[in-house]
Write an enzyme that holds these catalytic residues in place. Structure first.
Site, PDB file in Angstrom:
ATOM      1  N   GLU A 273      21.322 -14.349  -8.536  1.00 12.69           N
ATOM      2  CA  GLU A 273      20.326 -15.354  -8.364  1.00 12.69           C
ATOM      3  C   GLU A 273      20.889 -16.829  -8.046  1.00 12.69           C
ATOM      4  OE1 GLU A 273      17.091 -14.586  -8.878  1.00 12.69           O
ATOM      5  OE2 GLU A 273      18.098 -12.649  -8.974  1.00 12.69           O
ATOM      6  N   TRP A 276      20.807 -16.304  -4.322  1.00 14.69           N
ATOM      7  CA  TRP A 276      19.685 -16.692  -3.619  1.00 14.69           C
ATOM      8  C   TRP A 276      19.492 -18.060  -3.387  1.00 14.69           C
ATOM      9  CZ3 TRP A 276      16.182 -13.949  -1.157  1.00 14.69           C
ATOM     10  CH2 TRP A 276      15.793 -12.508  -1.444  1.00 14.69           C
ATOM     11  N   TRP A 304      -5.635 -20.250   8.156  1.00 13.86           N
ATOM     12  CA  TRP A 304      -5.418 -20.965   6.689  1.00 13.86           C
ATOM     13  C   TRP A 304      -6.934 -21.396   6.450  1.00 13.86           C
ATOM     14  CZ3 TRP A 304      -1.834 -18.830   4.376  1.00 13.86           C
ATOM     15  CH2 TRP A 304      -0.387 -18.670   4.942  1.00 13.86           C
ATOM     16  N   ASN A 339      10.225 -17.873 -12.796  1.00 15.86           N
ATOM     17  CA  ASN A 339      10.404 -17.364 -11.645  1.00 15.86           C
ATOM     18  C   ASN A 339       9.229 -16.383 -11.326  1.00 15.86           C
ATOM     19  OD1 ASN A 339      11.755 -16.974  -9.003  1.00 15.86           O
ATOM     20  ND2 ASN A 339      11.786 -15.023  -9.872  1.00 15.86           N
ATOM     21  N   TRP A 357       0.897 -22.120   2.445  1.00 16.39           N
ATOM     22  CA  TRP A 357       1.965 -22.254   1.702  1.00 16.39           C
ATOM     23  C   TRP A 357       2.464 -23.685   1.476  1.00 16.39           C
ATOM     24  CZ3 TRP A 357       6.647 -23.979   3.566  1.00 16.39           C
ATOM     25  CH2 TRP A 357       6.847 -23.715   5.148  1.00 16.39           C
ATOM     26  N   TRP A 380       8.606 -20.629  -1.241  1.00 13.85           N
ATOM     27  CA  TRP A 380       7.218 -20.490  -0.590  1.00 13.85           C
ATOM     28  C   TRP A 380       7.085 -19.482   0.646  1.00 13.85           C
ATOM     29  CZ3 TRP A 380       2.538 -21.342  -2.715  1.00 13.85           C
ATOM     30  CH2 TRP A 380       2.473 -22.041  -3.859  1.00 13.85           C
TER      31      TRP A 380
END
Ligand SMILES: Cc1cc2nc3c(=O)[nH]c(=O)nc-3n(C[C@H](O)[C@H](O)[C@H](O)COP(=O)(O)OP(=O)(O)OC[C@H]3O[C@@H](n4cnc5c(N)ncnc54)[C@H](O)[C@@H]3O)c2cc1C
Length: 468
Positions: A273, A276, A304, A339, A357, A380
């Protein structure tokens, strides 16, 4: 008398702080400074929740510096000019800082280095905030990585991060301190109204709070991290993210503390993690507009929606989908969201509501205490499907099934959506099936039918692929 300046940015700690140690090593008196820069156009000012955190973190850093015989000088304005002026004022020979990686800040730092050098002041930037510098990890062809697993494998083949640096015991002070703003005058925490009660009840900003959080996590939750990290009611993740975002603790300190307790599958998962985060910074460094532009340019043509009412329902946690609403209210109250729930609410915004987003990214930036230029943008784009190594667009979370899978008892929803607290686990994630029905002024009907929204999103995506 000559001095050295240590410019604190997102590294508000004394331990494992290479810039601070380098400043101390210069042999000159050290002037620690923090600059509140809301004027440089290319750098993004902190959002409202982060400003609350910043206030408390600076207060804590100043208290720690006082214990070393030093203090934190506060200045406000365009950082380039402010640091150059302070260097002249203090007869600084060198300005030290730890690197940051967003494009706007990097460009500013380069300009500042040149400006300082014209005045014969040296500038030294150091590695402090990442385990692996973005340019240290490359594919065999020397290119940046775009896929996490390959990136992390390459990182794990590099030497492990070394031992953290100890905090200094004393810092030599200048004969006279330069002037400093008063922290209170910056008015960083909210007032009129003061909505920060939930933040204060949830967090202890500062280096001591960060260390305590790490120890508590390793003692109490690490053993069940692998199994329970996806369950938002379980409190099984570290909640270190705001401490990391403000640099109150370094990734290296966390890595070393976690591995010192032995290696297990849980430790590996936890390190991944952190991986990431490294990957998000790798992407941000190599693709500087990650926060503004679709990583995959075919998404530039995505149709969108601009349904402001739907966005407002999402922000306020009134979508009619309990797991989404619970997450958005946890965010609003505490400045943080689990998360798994971040993924669910982001999927709901971008796929069920077809909202860009970037609208979600901005709301998170303003409301998260851990708002981070790399993790937020990468998160995102990952969910929207427009990012590197992203979740495919056609994987659309069903908010009811996600709720039932990851909050099977409904405890997370009960905590954050109290008007549903009386519902049993069988209906809590689909309250429209409850008997007797809940009045809509108590809890709203779903603002979209997920099955219809899913078909609409897939259609929009197919149109995009046909066009590209
Ligand atoms: C849409 C979206 C937006 C996000 N925005 C942010 C943000 O602004 N700031 C932020 O720090 N994280 C962000 N994340 C990533 C992640 O949700 C948080 O880092 C995590 O929930 C923090 O909780 P923790 O400290 O308990 O995590 P733990 O599970 O204890 O993980 C330890 C640390 O690893 C890092 N980390 C964990 N998961 C991720 C991840 N998926 N991506 C990158 N780093 C990770 C964080 O620094 C975290 O503190 C976002 C994720 C999504 C899906």
């Amino acid at each position: 008398m000559p001095s050295s300046i240590v410019w604190f940015r997102n590294d508000l700690r004394l331990a494992d702080n290479p810039a601070l140690i380098a400043g101390l090593g210069s042999g000159h008196p050290v002037v620690p400074v923090y600059v509140l820069d809301e004027e440089t156009e290319s750098t993004r000012p902190p959002g409202a929740a982060a400003r609350w955190w910043l206030h408390h973190s600076l207060q804590s850093l100043d208290a720690f510096l006082h214990a070393l015989g030093s203090r934190l000088i506060l200045r406000r304005g365009p950082a380039e000019q402010v640091i150059a002026a302070l260097a002249a004022e203090c007869d600084a020979r060198t300005v030290y800082w730890n690197r940051v990686y967003d494009q706007g800040s990097r460009e500013r730092d380069t300009r500042l280095k040149q400006a300082l050098s014209r005045r014969s002041v040296a500038a030294e930037s150091l590695k402090a905030n990442l385990l692996f510098e973005p340019w240290e990890v490359t594919t065999q062809a020397g290119a940046p990585f775009k896929v996490f697993t390959a990136f992390w494998r390459a990182c794990r083949n590099l030497p492990s991060p070394g031992q953290p640096l100890p905090a200094p015991k004393r810092l030599p002070a200048p004969e006279a301190w330069p002037a400093s703003d008063r922290l209170a005058a910056w008015r960083l925490p909210p007032s009129a109204p003061d909505w920060s009660g939930g933040l204060g009840a949830s967090w202890a900003p500062g280096e001591a709070g960060a260390s305590a959080r790490l120890v508590a996590f390793l003692d109490e939750a690490m053993a069940r991290y692998r199994e329970a990290r996806d369950m938002p009611a379980a409190d099984a993740t570290s909640r270190l993210s705001p401490h990391i975002a403000f640099g109150e603790i370094s990734a290296r300190q966390i890595w070393r503390a976690a591995t010192a307790r032995g290696h297990s599958a849980a430790t590996e998962k936890f390190l991944a993690e952190l991986g990431w985060r490294e990957f998000a910074y790798h992407l941000l460094f190599h693709f500087g507009d990650l926060g503004q532009r679709n990583f995959r340019s075919e998404f530039d043509a995505f149709p969108w929606s601009n349904d402001g009412t739907a966005v407002e329902a999402w922000r306020r946690g009134r979508t009619g989908y309990p797991i989404v609403d619970a997450g958005m209210r946890q965010l609003w109250t505490t400045g943080w969201m689990h998360n798994r729930v971040r993924m669910i609410v982001a999927s709901f915004l971008t796929k069920d509501l077809l909202i860009d987003w970037r609208v979600g990214e901005k709301w998170f930036w303003d409301t998260l205490v851990d708002a981070d230029p790399a993790n937020n943008a990468a998160g995102w784009q990952w969910v929207a499907g427009s990012g590197a190594d992203a979740q495919p667009y056609f994987r659309i979370f069903n908010p009811v099934l996600q709720g039932e899978k990851f909050d099977p008892t409904g405890d997370y929803v009960r905590r954050w959506v109290p008007e549903l607290a009386g519902l049993p686990a069988e209906t809590i994630h689909r309250p429209w099936t409850a008997e007797p029905a809940l009045p809509p002024d108590i809890y709203p009907e779903p603002i979209v039918d997920h099955a219809v929204a899913r078909t609409r999103a897939l259609e929009a995506f197919r149109g995009l692929r046909r066009a590209s």
